[in-house]
Design a protein around this motif. Structure first.
Motif, mmCIF file in Angstrom:
data_model
loop_
_atom_site.group_PDB
_atom_site.id
_atom_site.type_symbol
_atom_site.label_atom_id
_atom_site.label_comp_id
_atom_site.label_asym_id
_atom_site.label_seq_id
_atom_site.Cartn_x
_atom_site.Cartn_y
_atom_site.Cartn_z
ATOM 1 N N ARG A 158 -8.512 39.503 13.349
ATOM 2 C CA ARG A 158 -7.427 38.586 13.694
ATOM 3 C C ARG A 158 -6.213 39.405 14.130
ATOM 4 O O ARG A 158 -5.724 40.244 13.384
ATOM 5 N N GLY B 142 -0.935 33.142 8.650
ATOM 6 C CA GLY B 142 -1.067 32.320 9.845
ATOM 7 C C GLY B 142 -1.931 31.094 9.621
ATOM 8 O O GLY B 142 -2.123 30.632 8.495
ATOM 9 N N GLN C 56 -5.430 28.559 11.306
ATOM 10 C CA GLN C 56 -6.686 28.567 12.064
ATOM 11 C C GLN C 56 -7.146 27.134 12.292
ATOM 12 O O GLN C 56 -7.134 26.311 11.371
ATOM 13 N N ALA D 174 -9.207 28.402 17.402
ATOM 14 C CA ALA D 174 -7.915 29.007 17.742
ATOM 15 C C ALA D 174 -7.355 29.653 16.482
ATOM 16 O O ALA D 174 -7.378 29.056 15.400
ATOM 17 N N ASP D 175 -6.867 30.884 16.629
ATOM 18 C CA ASP D 175 -6.361 31.662 15.503
ATOM 19 C C ASP D 175 -4.946 32.112 15.801
ATOM 20 O O ASP D 175 -4.651 32.527 16.927
ATOM 21 N N SER D 176 -4.057 32.049 14.814
ATOM 22 C CA SER D 176 -2.678 32.465 15.040
ATOM 23 C C SER D 176 -2.125 33.141 13.786
ATOM 24 O O SER D 176 -2.426 32.733 12.657
ATOM 25 N N THR E 30 -0.670 37.737 18.886
ATOM 26 C CA THR E 30 -0.334 36.792 17.820
ATOM 27 C C THR E 30 -1.372 35.691 17.712
ATOM 28 O O THR E 30 -1.634 35.166 16.629
ATOM 29 N N SER E 31 -2.016 35.348 18.826
ATOM 30 C CA SER E 31 -3.016 34.277 18.818
ATOM 31 C C SER E 31 -4.255 34.719 19.571
ATOM 32 O O SER E 31 -4.200 35.621 20.427
ATOM 33 N N SER E 32 -5.369 34.093 19.267
ATOM 34 C CA SER E 32 -6.635 34.411 19.932
ATOM 35 C C SER E 32 -7.542 33.190 19.899
ATOM 36 O O SER E 32 -7.315 32.239 19.136
#
Length: 294
Positions: free
Chosen positions: A63, A228, A230, A250-252, A267-269
Motif C-alpha cells: 500500500r 487510511g 479501503q 481502491a486503496d488510500s 497516496t492512492s492505488s
C-alpha cells in the motif's frame, strides 16, 4: 312507507362469557395455525466442495508503492458449510458465537511477497515477505431484506511473515461496512473500511532505519494508528460446477501519517482481479446454507 322497529337483544352474562371464551379459543387457534405455517427454509447445499481454478491479479507491491505487479496464480476452490468451521467467499472462519444478528468468529487473510529490487525507492532494502493474518472478527447484521444484507464488521488480526523463519509483525484492524446483494444469478458486494495498524505492523512496511537511510531516502519511524481506508466492489456467480468472480479495490493512505514515509510514493492505488474455478468433488451430505442470500 313502513318503519319496523326491532328490540335489541340482551345477551345474558353466561352467554357473554361463552362468547368471549369462543373468541379467545379462535384467536389462539389462528395464532397457532400461523405459527405452524412453513417459513422460507435455508437452501440445502453440500457440506463441502473442492475444486481448482486460475486467477489473474494486479496488485501494488504494498500500500503506497509506486509500482504494481501482475499475478497469474492457480487457486483452490474450497467451501465448507459446517456449524462451526466455515470456508467461503469471505475466507476461512471459525464461528464462536452465532445469534440472529450477531456473529463472532475467527478469520484469516494473506498478502503476497514483494521483491525490493522491483520498487525503486526500496532499492537495497530487505524484501517484503508475504504475510498471513489470523484473528477474531465481530459481525453485526444491521439490516436485511429479500436478496440483500448489510453488516458492520470488526476484524482484528495478528500478522506473521511467510518465510523459513516466520515472525510476528504486529496487529492490524479494519472496521468496515459490507453490503451483499443478489441480482439474478449474480452476487454483488460492496465494502468500505478504515484501516489501523500497530507500531510494528506499520513499521514493517514504512520504516527506514539508519542502515537504509540515504540522501534521497531519509530515516523514518512509523507509529501506531490510522492507515487510511479501503473500498472494494466484487461480483461472482455459480453456474453448475463453474464459479467465476472479479473484484475492484481502491486503496488510500489519506488521513494517515504513513503518507510522510519516504517509502510512500502514491497516496492512492487501484487493484483488481478475476478468477474462474471448477468444482471437482463435493460431499453427498446436504446441510442448510444459512449464509446464502435468498
Amino acid at each position: 312507507m313502513t318503519i319496523t322497529c326491532t328490540a335489541a337483544r340482551v345477551v345474558p352474562p353466561t352467554a357473554g362469557r361463552r362468547l368471549r371464551a369462543t373468541l379467545t379459543e379462535g384467536v389462539v387457534g389462528l395464532l397457532g395455525l400461523l405459527a405452524a405455517l412453513p417459513v422460507a427454509a435455508a437452501p440445502e447445499r453440500p457440506l463441502w466442495e473442492l475444486g481448482v481454478g486460475l486467477a489473474g491479479l494486479r496488485l501494488p507491491h504494498y500500500r503506497g508503492a509506486e509500482r504494481s505487479r501482475n499475478w497469474l496464480l492457480p487457486i483452490p476452490y474450497a467451501v465448507y458449510r459446517g456449524e462451526i468451521l466455515k470456508a467461503d467467499r469471505d475466507g476461512l472462519r471459525l464461528l464462536l458465537i452465532d445469534r440472529e444478528k450477531l456473529h463472532f468468529d475467527l478469520s484469516a487473510n494473506a498478502t503476497p511477497p514483494s521483491d525490493s529490487e522491483d520498487e525503486p525507492i526500496r532499492q537495497g532494502m530487505r524484501k517484503l515477505d508475504g504475510t498471513v493474518e489470523f484473528g477474531p472478527n465481530l459481525n453485526w447484521r444491521l439490516d436485511q431484506g429479500p436478496g440483500w444484507r448489510l453488516e458492520a464488521r470488526l476484524p482484528l488480526r495478528a500478522a506473521f511473515t511467510i518465510s523459513s523463519h516466520p515472525r510476528h509483525i504486529g496487529w492490524t484492524a479494519m472496521p468496515n461496512l459490507n453490503l451483499d446483494r443478489m441480482i439474478g444469478p449474480w452476487q454483488f458486494g460492496a465494502q468500505l473500511g478504515w484501516m489501523w495498524g500497530s507500531r510494528d505492523f506499520n513499521g514493517y512496511y514504512y520504516d527506514v532505519g539508519d542502515a537504509d537511510a540515504t540522501a534521497w531516502r531519509p530515516d523514518f519511524r512509523a507509529g501506531a494508528g490510522a492507515a487510511g481506508w479501503q473500498g472494494t466492489l466484487s461480483a461472482s456467480r455459480r453456474d453448475g460446477s463453474r464459479w467465476i468472480g472479479a473484484f475492484l479495490r481502491a486503496d488510500s493512505l489519506a488521513g494517515s501519517r504513513l503518507r510522510e514515509s519516504p517509502l510512500t510514493r502514491r497516496t492512492s492505488s487501484v487493484s483488481f482481479g478475476v478468477g474462474i474455478s471448477w468444482v471437482l468433488w463435493q460431499s453427498s451430505r446436504l446441510v442448510p446454507d444459512r449464509d446464502e442470500l435468498r
